[in-house]
Design a protein around this motif. Structure first.
Motif, short mmCIF file in Angstrom:
data_model
loop_
_atom_site.label_atom_id
_atom_site.label_comp_id
_atom_site.label_asym_id
_atom_site.label_seq_id
_atom_site.Cartn_x
_atom_site.Cartn_y
_atom_site.Cartn_z
N THR A 68 -10.12 -1.54 -9.32
CA THR A 68 -10.14 -1.36 -7.87
C THR A 68 -11.50 -1.70 -7.26
O THR A 68 -11.59 -2.50 -6.33
CB THR A 68 -9.79 0.10 -7.52
OG1 THR A 68 -8.53 0.41 -8.12
CG2 THR A 68 -9.68 0.30 -6.02
N THR A 69 -12.55 -1.09 -7.80
CA THR A 69 -13.86 -1.24 -7.17
C THR A 69 -14.36 -2.68 -7.23
O THR A 69 -14.87 -3.21 -6.25
CB THR A 69 -14.87 -0.29 -7.83
OG1 THR A 69 -14.37 1.04 -7.71
CG2 THR A 69 -16.23 -0.37 -7.16
N THR A 70 -14.20 -3.31 -8.39
CA THR A 70 -14.72 -4.67 -8.51
C THR A 70 -13.86 -5.67 -7.72
O THR A 70 -14.37 -6.66 -7.22
CB THR A 70 -14.84 -5.07 -9.99
OG1 THR A 70 -13.70 -4.61 -10.71
CG2 THR A 70 -16.09 -4.47 -10.61
N LYS A 265 -6.01 2.76 -13.94
CA LYS A 265 -4.83 1.91 -13.87
C LYS A 265 -4.01 2.27 -12.64
O LYS A 265 -3.57 1.41 -11.88
CB LYS A 265 -3.99 2.06 -15.15
CG LYS A 265 -2.82 1.10 -15.19
CD LYS A 265 -2.02 1.22 -16.48
CE LYS A 265 -0.83 0.28 -16.48
NZ LYS A 265 0.06 0.42 -15.32
N ARG A 266 -3.84 3.57 -12.43
CA ARG A 266 -3.05 4.04 -11.29
C ARG A 266 -3.69 3.58 -9.98
O ARG A 266 -3.00 3.09 -9.07
CB ARG A 266 -2.99 5.57 -11.34
CG ARG A 266 -1.94 6.14 -10.45
CD ARG A 266 -1.83 7.65 -10.61
NE ARG A 266 -1.38 8.21 -9.36
CZ ARG A 266 -1.70 9.42 -8.93
NH1 ARG A 266 -2.47 10.20 -9.66
NH2 ARG A 266 -1.25 9.85 -7.78
N SER A 267 -4.99 3.72 -9.90
CA SER A 267 -5.71 3.31 -8.70
C SER A 267 -5.58 1.81 -8.47
O SER A 267 -5.32 1.36 -7.35
CB SER A 267 -7.19 3.69 -8.86
OG SER A 267 -7.96 3.13 -7.84
N PHE A 268 -5.71 1.06 -9.55
CA PHE A 268 -5.66 -0.40 -9.43
C PHE A 268 -4.24 -0.88 -9.08
O PHE A 268 -4.07 -1.79 -8.27
CB PHE A 268 -6.16 -1.04 -10.74
CG PHE A 268 -6.36 -2.52 -10.65
CD1 PHE A 268 -6.84 -3.11 -9.48
CD2 PHE A 268 -6.10 -3.34 -11.74
CE1 PHE A 268 -7.05 -4.48 -9.40
CE2 PHE A 268 -6.29 -4.71 -11.67
CZ PHE A 268 -6.77 -5.29 -10.49
N ALA A 273 -0.70 -3.29 -5.15
CA ALA A 273 0.50 -3.20 -4.33
C ALA A 273 0.14 -3.37 -2.86
O ALA A 273 0.82 -4.06 -2.11
CB ALA A 273 1.20 -1.87 -4.56
N ARG A 274 -0.96 -2.75 -2.45
CA ARG A 274 -1.36 -2.82 -1.05
C ARG A 274 -1.89 -4.19 -0.66
O ARG A 274 -1.87 -4.55 0.51
CB ARG A 274 -2.45 -1.79 -0.78
CG ARG A 274 -1.88 -0.40 -0.65
CD ARG A 274 -2.96 0.59 -0.33
NE ARG A 274 -2.41 1.92 -0.25
CZ ARG A 274 -3.14 3.01 -0.17
NH1 ARG A 274 -4.45 2.92 -0.17
NH2 ARG A 274 -2.57 4.18 -0.10
N GLU B 280 -6.12 8.18 -2.90
CA GLU B 280 -6.56 7.70 -1.59
C GLU B 280 -8.06 7.41 -1.64
O GLU B 280 -8.55 6.47 -1.04
CB GLU B 280 -6.24 8.72 -0.49
CG GLU B 280 -4.77 8.76 -0.10
CD GLU B 280 -4.19 7.38 0.17
OE1 GLU B 280 -4.81 6.64 0.97
OE2 GLU B 280 -3.15 7.03 -0.42
N TYR B 281 -8.78 8.29 -2.33
CA TYR B 281 -10.18 8.03 -2.65
C TYR B 281 -10.21 7.49 -4.08
O TYR B 281 -9.39 7.89 -4.91
CB TYR B 281 -11.01 9.31 -2.51
CG TYR B 281 -11.39 9.60 -1.08
CD1 TYR B 281 -12.70 9.43 -0.65
CD2 TYR B 281 -10.44 10.01 -0.15
CE1 TYR B 281 -13.05 9.65 0.68
CE2 TYR B 281 -10.77 10.24 1.18
CZ TYR B 281 -12.09 10.06 1.59
OH TYR B 281 -12.43 10.27 2.90
#
Lengths: 280, 473
Positions: A68-70, A265-268, A273-274, B280-281
Motif C-alpha cells: 500500500t505505502t509504496t 496483504k489485506r491493506s494492499f 480494489a479502490r 482505513e488507516y
C-alpha cells in the motif's frame, strides 16, 4: 509537506524521487535513512537515502512498489508532496580508508549502496562493486555505480543481462583472487545479505549489512525493529541500521519482517480494489 | 433568640457519567462522558471557598482553583476559562488525565470528610465548555506579540507545551521542535483516545500555537540539529522536554517473538497511527484473542484496555507485586476491572514460548511473594522456586516503564546525565549544568505524570524568562 521536485521510473516497479528537504539534506550522510508518511492515513516507513544534495536542499529516494505505502508513494508525481519526512536517522556508515572494499547491491539495494561506495572511493579505497537483480528490467544505476567503482560486476538471476547468477558467486570469486579484501558492504533483500555474510564468513572479512526491519517512529521509541546481534537485542533504528552481518540473527530478522504480512496483504488488496489495480 | 446557622456542607460528590463497561470495552470513545451544566453547577456549589485554599498548593501549576470554581457556580464560564487558562494552557488534558486524588483533591478541605470537590471534573467541564462555545471565547490574558528573545523548546509533550506557552505569554519568540508528525508527545502516542480524545489534544496544541509558538514537526533534534547548534545560532536558551521514550525490556527468552510488543509500540500503533481504524488507516496492529500485558502502571492499564477494545476475548495484566503496590491510578484500575480485564498479581514472566513459525503461544510465569521493602519503598517481589505455570496467549505487551531517549544527551556537549539516562537539572528551576540549557518532565524524573511535567515546564519558563531579562539582547 515535502515537495517532490523530480520523479523518474528506474524500472517498472522502482521509482526514483528527488524531494525538497533542505534541513535533512544538510545533515545527511551515507548509510542513513528517513522515515516518511505519504498521507494523512498513511503508515510510517523507513527509506535508506539513495543520495542527497545539500546545495540544492534535496534528498534522493528510491522505492520498490510492494504494498500500500509504496504504491501510494509511486502514485505521486513531480510537484506533489509527501506529507511527512523525518531524518536523517540512524548511524552513518563508517567510512575510512580500509584498502580494498567490495560493495554488493542487490535489487533496490543498489540505490543505498551508491552513496556508500562513493564515500568509500572518496576516502581513498579501491572499490569493487557487484550489483545484481532478478532480471534485466530490474537493473538500474549501472553507470552511476561504475562511476564510483574501480571494477563493476553485474549479474542477473536469469541471465537476461550481463552475467547469469546471484551476486554471491562473483563475490566469492573476488574473495578467492588472493588480493586482500578489507571490508565488504552488502545491501539488498535480507536473504541476499545473509548469503553474502555466509560467503565472506570463511574469509573472516567484516561484512557490513543494512538491516531492513519494520519500524514505526525510527528514533528508538517503539522497539519494533529489534534484532539480535550476538544474542543481544538491538534496535535497527538507533543502533544501526548497519551491523556486521556475521553477528546478525538472520532467522529472527526474517520472522520479524513478516509480523504484519497478513494485515499488509489485506491493506494492499483494499488499495488495489479502490484503485482498480489487478496486481502484477 | 436567633440561632446562627452554619452553612450546610454537602458531602455528595456528583459522580462522573461514564459509558457502561460492556459497551465501552468494545469502542474507543471516551469512557467518561463529562458533566452536564447542572452537574457542574451542583458540584461547584459544594465548594466552601475556604480561606486557606489548600487546593492551589496541591496543584503543580498553581491554578486558582477556588476562583475558577466560584466563576462556575456563578455560571460565568468565560471567566472560569480565563482563570484556568491563565495558569494552565492544557485544561482539557489535565481535567482528564491528572491524578487529582493525589494533588488538588487530596489537599481539598472537604477531603477530610472524604468528599473533596471534584476539581478535575470541573476543570474538564470548563475546558469542554470553551471548546463547544468557540464564538463566546473569553479573551485570554493579554498576549503580547512575541518579539522577545528566541528560545528553542525540544519536545512538544506536556512539559514542552507548558514551557512554550508560558514563555510566549512572557513575550519570547518560541520555536518548538517535535520529532513526530504530530505535536503532543505522550499525549498523542501514549494515552489512548478513550481516556484523552486526540481532537482535544489538537485543540490545546492549537491554543499554544495561537500564543505565537512556532511548532516544527518531523524534527528529530540531535539528528537534524544538535542543542549546541541551536545555541550557536540565534537561540538564547533551550528547554529540553524530550520525555522518557525508550522502552525497557524484560530481557527474558522469547521476548523477540512475533506477537510480543513493547507498550510503546503497541500504543503508538493504536493511538498515534490509529491502527484501531485499520484498514482505513494503513498502520496495522496484531489483534490478539488472548493478550497478556506485563506491568502494573497506567501504561499497562492503557495497553490492556486497548487490546480489549481491539477485540480480544481475554486480557490479563500480570503484575509481580500485589494490588496495593500497583503504581497505576486507582481510577484506571477500577475502570479496567469493570471492563473484565483479568488481574493476576504476584506473577512474573520467566519466558515467552513460541511456535515453529516464531509466534508467541504462551507466557511462562513464576509465582512471586513479597519480601522486605526495596529502594522504592515497596516490598521486593521474590520468585517462588518451582512455581512455574503457563498462560496461553497470542499477543503479549511489555509495559515495564521507559527511560529517556539518549539522542539529545549523547549529542550535547556538557549535559550531565544519571545512570538511568535522566538529565540532571535543578528541581526548582530546571536549570541543567550546561549554560543556557534547561530541562523538565520525564527526561529529568523518569516516567511520571503529565501534570508534574507541566509543573516542571512552568518553573523552567519562569527561570528562562528571568535569565533572558538579565541578558542584553
Amino acid at each position: 509537506m515535502f515537495k517532490i521536485i523530480a520523479k523518474e521510473k528506474l524500472c517498472p516497479v522502482v521509482d526514483f524521487m528527488e524531494v525538497d528537504a533542505p534541513a535533512v539534506a544538510k545533515k545527511a550522510k551515507a548509510g542513513q535513512f528517513v522515515v516518511i508518511r505519504v498521507d494523512e492515513v498513511g503508515e510510517r516507513i523507513p527509506l535508506t537515502l539513495a543520495d542527497w544534495n545539500d546545495k540544492k536542499g534535496t534528498l534522493s529516494l528510491v522505492a520498490m512498489k510492494i504494498g500500500t505505502t509504496t504504491y501510494k508513494l509511486s502514485s505521486l508525481n513531480s510537484g506533489d508532496h509527501i506529507l511527512d519526512l523525518s531524518g536523517p536517522l540512524g548511524i552513518p556508515s563508517e567510512i575510512e580508508k580500509y584498502g580494498t572494499v567490495v560493495c554488493v547491491g542487490g535489487g533496490v539495494g543498489v540505490a543505498p549502496v551508491y552513496p556508500i561506495a562513493r564515500a568509500l572511493k572518496q576516502a581513498g579505497n579501491e572499490v569493487i562493486t557487484i550489483m545484481g537483480a532478478r532480471n534485466k528490467d530490474l537493473l538500474f544505476w549501472e553507470e552511476r555505480l561504475r562511476s564510483v567503482s574501480d571494477e563493476l560486476i553485474v549479474t542477473t538471476d536469469d541471465g537476461s543481462y550481463a552475467r547469469k547468477g546471484m551476486v554471491t558467486e562473483p563475490l566469492k570469486e573476488v574473495l578467492e583472487r588472493g588480493n586482500t579484501i578489507d571490508r565488504v558492504v552488502a545491501i539488498g533483500p535480507a536473504i541476499m545479505m545473509k548469503f553474502c555474510s555466509l560467503t565472506t564468513k570463511p574469509f573472516g572479512i567484516p561484512t557490513i549489512v543494512s538491516l531492513n526491519a519494520v519500524m514505526v517512529d525510527g528514533t528508538g521509541m517503539c522497539g519494533c525493529c529489534r534484532v539480535s546481534i550476538d544474542g543481544v537485542t538491538k534496535f535497527v533504528c538507533v543502533n544501526g541500521p548497519e551491523f556486521d552481518g556475521h553477528h546478525v540473527d538472520w532467522d529472527l530478522l526474517f520472522t520479524r519482517q513478516r509480523i504484519f504480512c497478513d494485515e499488509e496483504k489485506r491493506s494492499f488488496d483494499l488499495w488495489k480494489a479502490r484503485h482498480g489495480l489487478t496486481g502484477e | 433568640m436567633e440561632e446562627k446557622t452554619k452553612p450546610k456542607i454537602d458531602l455528595n460528590r456528583v459522580p462522573m457519567p461514564r459509558q457502561e463497561p460492556k459497551v465501552r470495552a468494545r469502542n474507543f470513545d471516551e469512557v467518561a462522558t463529562g458533566y452536564t451544566l447542572d452537574m457542574a453547577l451542583q458540584e461547584a456549589v459544594r465548594c466552601i471557598q475556604c480561606p486557606k485554599h489548600p487546593c492551589i498548593s496541591g496543584c503543580p501549576v498553581n491554578v486558582d482553583i477556588p476562583d475558577f470554581i466560584k466563576a462556575v457556580r456563578e455560571n460565568n464560564m468565560p471567566e472560569a476559562v480565563r482563570i484556568l487558562k491563565s495558569k494552565n494552557a492544557l485544561p482539557g488534558i489535565c481535567g482528564r488525565v491528572c491524578p487529582q486524588e493525589s494533588q488538588c483533591e487530596e489537599a481539598c478541605t472537604l477531603g477530610k470528610k472524604k468528599a473533596p470537590i471534584a476539581i478535575g471534573r470541573l476543570e474538564r467541564y470548563v475546558a469542554d465548555w470553551e471548546r463547544e462555545h468557540k464564538s463566546q471565547k473569553a479573551p485570554s490574558a493579554k498576549d503580547p506579540p512575541p518579539k522577545g528573545k528566541k528560545v528553542a523548546v525540544v519536545g512538544s509533550g506536556p512539559a514542552g507545551l507548558t514551557c512554550a506557552a508560558d514563555l510566549a505569554r512572557m513575550g519570547h519568540q518560541v520555536t518548538m521542535f517535535e520529532s513526530s508528525h504530530v505535536a503532543g508527545g505522550v499525549l498523542v502516542y501514549g494515552i489512548p483516545e478513550f481516556r484523552l480524545p486526540k481532537a482535544i489534544v489538537g485543540e490545546e496544541v492549537d491554543f499554544v500555537k495561537s500564543l505565537g509558538v512556532d511548532i516544527r514537526l518531523n524534527s528529530v533534534m540531535g539528528k537534524l540539529a544538535t542543542v549546541d547548534e541551536l545555541l550557536n545560532s540565534d537561540y538564547k536558551a533551550v528547554f529540553l522536554g524530550t520525555g522518557a521514550g525508550l522502552p525497557m525490556l524484560l530481557n527474558i527468552p522469547g521476548e523477540n517473538l512475533n506477537g510480543v510488543f513493547t507498550a510503546n509500540e503497541f500504543l503508538t500503533r493504536v493511538n498515534l497511527m490509529k491502527a484501531y481504524l485499520f484498514p482505513e488507516y494503513d498502520t496495522p496492529i496484531k489483534i490478539g484473542k488472548k493478550v497478556a500485558v506485563i506491568g502494573g502502571g497506567n501504561v499497562a492499564m492503557d495497553a490492556a484496555r486497548c487490546a480489549l477494545r481491539l477485540g480480544a476475548d481475554e486480557v490479563y495484566i500480570l503484575y509481580r507485586r500485589s494490588k496495593v503496590e500497583m503504581p497505576a491510578r486507582r481510577e484506571e484500575v477500577e475502570n479496567a476491572e469493570e471492563e473484565d480485564i483479568i488481574f493476576k498479581y504476584l506473577v512474573n514472566p520467566k519466558q515467552f514460548i513460541g511456535n515453529d513459525k516464531g509466534w508467541i503461544t504462551a507466557v511462562e510465569c513464576y509465582e512471586m511473594e513479597l519480601g522486605e521493602p526495596d529502594a522504592s519503598g515497596r516490598r521486593r517481589p521474590i520468585i517462588k522456586e518451582g512455581s512455574e505455570f503457563t498462560i496461553e496467549v497470542d499477543v503479549a505487551v511489555v509495559a515495564l516503564g521507559t527511560t529517556p531517549n539518549p539522542l539529545i544527551p549523547s549529542t550535547t556537549i556538557g549535559l550531565e546525565t544519571r545512570k538511568n539516562g535522566t538529565v540532571v537539572a535543578d528541581e526548582e528551576t530546571g536549570k541543567t549544568v550546561k549554560e543556557r540549557v534547561w530541562a523538565g518532565g520525564d527526561v529529568v524524573t523518569g516516567s511520571a505524570t503529565v501534570i508534574s511535567a507541566m509543573g516542571a515546564g512552568k518553573r523552567a519558563a519562569a527561570s528562562i524568562d528571568a535569565y533572558l531579562k538579565g541578558t542584553k539582547s
